[in-house]
Design a protein around this motif. Structure first.
Motif, short mmCIF file in Angstrom:
data_model
loop_
_atom_site.label_atom_id
_atom_site.label_comp_id
_atom_site.label_asym_id
_atom_site.label_seq_id
_atom_site.Cartn_x
_atom_site.Cartn_y
_atom_site.Cartn_z
N ARG A 1 -8.39 -1.51 -2.45
CA ARG A 1 -7.81 -1.69 -3.41
C ARG A 1 -7.94 -3.27 -3.75
O ARG A 1 -7.16 -4.13 -3.70
N GLU B 1 1.39 -0.76 -0.04
CA GLU B 1 0.07 0.32 0.20
C GLU B 1 1.01 0.94 -0.38
O GLU B 1 0.69 2.48 -0.42
N ASN C 1 -4.74 -3.72 0.91
CA ASN C 1 -4.84 -4.36 -1.16
C ASN C 1 -5.86 -5.90 -0.43
O ASN C 1 -5.95 -6.24 0.92
N VAL D 1 -5.70 2.97 3.05
CA VAL D 1 -6.18 1.81 1.90
C VAL D 1 -5.91 0.22 2.74
O VAL D 1 -4.14 0.36 3.51
#
Length: 340
Positions: free
Chosen positions: A177, A139, A263, A261
């Motif tokens: 994401r 990230e 992954n 954020v």
């Protein structure tokens, strides 16, 4: 039960997330304009969860209709924003469609919930990394210039959300994401249901296997990979859906502040040709495929480092490639036996 707005909730990932929200004790409220989904999924969802969830059909770019929705559905405590166009190739051919829909829908949502305490989960993409310098990508990797308008809309959206947190327009945001979601619910009642010609690999595989498509085109076999085809991190959609519940739970913790954020992948990469072989091995169905030229906008190889998701989000993917392929095939067979 906390009431959660799920935009694009009759779409592929959205519908699976609705199932996981109900299983976790949340009350989903779905908004979908049916531009890339099908109303029959509402009935399919009802069979899985045991009741028909609240559903509102309109375009989030229509501010007047969005404001009426907010008035009609008070008490929304969380928003999971899926609604967006998502095909890389189409975005290259029709960028204005993508910029208008993907950005305006997000800005409108942030405007109408500006003074309301709703946590926000954003459906982002590994496309924000472009072609990473180091794999697996974390990230913290730099966000490179996007290789498609679709990828650029995800980058812009993340920047908008970060700015909105700094300004105080929204208090808590998690951007997830995604790598490459595939597969279907174990009931075979919901799965990926693209309108028209599929833009993603696995539905094209299953439609070819069932006889809807003549053949699969593998876009390029001259990449710097083990067999020349592109590498992606494929993740089962049910695992992906569970991560959205994990994000809501993390934001419900008073220790969580601001923006973060994560992954969402398995941490492993597979080539396109490996996925074709996995489908054939799992189902026993041989596929007709050919090698074609590279497709504009495609990244050569990307897979994710998911350590942060495991440590902070308390989430890891559980389901492997065989389950992904088998469930996608069961869904395709269901569709062929139950035409709309």
């Amino acid at each position: 039960m906390a009431k959660i707005l799920v935009t694009g909730g009759l779409g592929y990932i959205g519908s699976h997330t609705v199932v996981e929200l109900v299983a976790a004790g949340y009350e989903p409220v779905i908004v979908d304009d049916l531009s890339n989904s099908n109303i029959k999924i509402l009935d399919q969802l009802s069979k899985i969860i045991g009741f028909k969830p609240a559903f509102h059909q309109f375009d989030l770019c229509d501010m007047e209709k969005l404001e009426k929705f907010v008035a009609a559905e008070p008490g929304i405590e969380g928003i999971i924003h899926f609604a967006a166009f998502k095909a890389v190739g189409e975005s290259v051919k029709n960028p204005l469609k993508y910029y208008h829909t993907n950005i305006a829908s997000l800005v409108n949502l942030l405007k109408v919930y500006k003074d309301k305490p709703a946590d926000f989960v954003f459906s982002s993409s590994c496309t924000v990394y472009g072609q990473p310098d180091i794999l697996p990508v974390t990230e913290d990797a730099p966000v490179k210039p996007a290789q498609s308008p679709y990828g650029n809309t995800k980058q812009i959206a993340e920047e908008i959300l970060k700015d909105a947190v700094v300004s105080g327009d929204v208090k808590k945001v998690i951007a997830l994401r995604y790598f490459n979601p595939v597969g279907a619910h174990e009931s075979a009642l919901i799965g990926e249901l693209p309108n028209g010609v599929p833009q993603n690999l696995v539905p094209f595989i299953t439609q070819t296997a069932i006889g809807k498509r003549e053949k699969i085109t593998v876009f390029g076999n001259d990449y710097n990979t083990k067999d020349g085809s592109c590498i992606r991190d494929y993740i089962h959609v049910v695992d992906l859906a569970k991560a959205h519940v994990a994000a809501l739970k993390l934001m419900a913790n008073n220790d969580f502040k601001g923006y973060d954020v994560f992954n969402l992948g398995t941490g492993n990469g597979n080539t396109v040709l490996e996925i074709i072989a996995a489908f054939e091995n799992t189902t026993g169905v041989k596929l007709n495929y050919e090698i074609g030229p590279r497709r504009e906008g495609d990244v050569e190889k990307v897979w994710g480092d998911v350590t942060k998701s495991a440590n902070v989000l308390k989430w890891t993917a559980k389901l492997g490639i065989d389950v992904m392929m088998a469930s996608a095939w069961e869904w395709e067979k269901y569709l062929s036996q139950n035409p709309s």
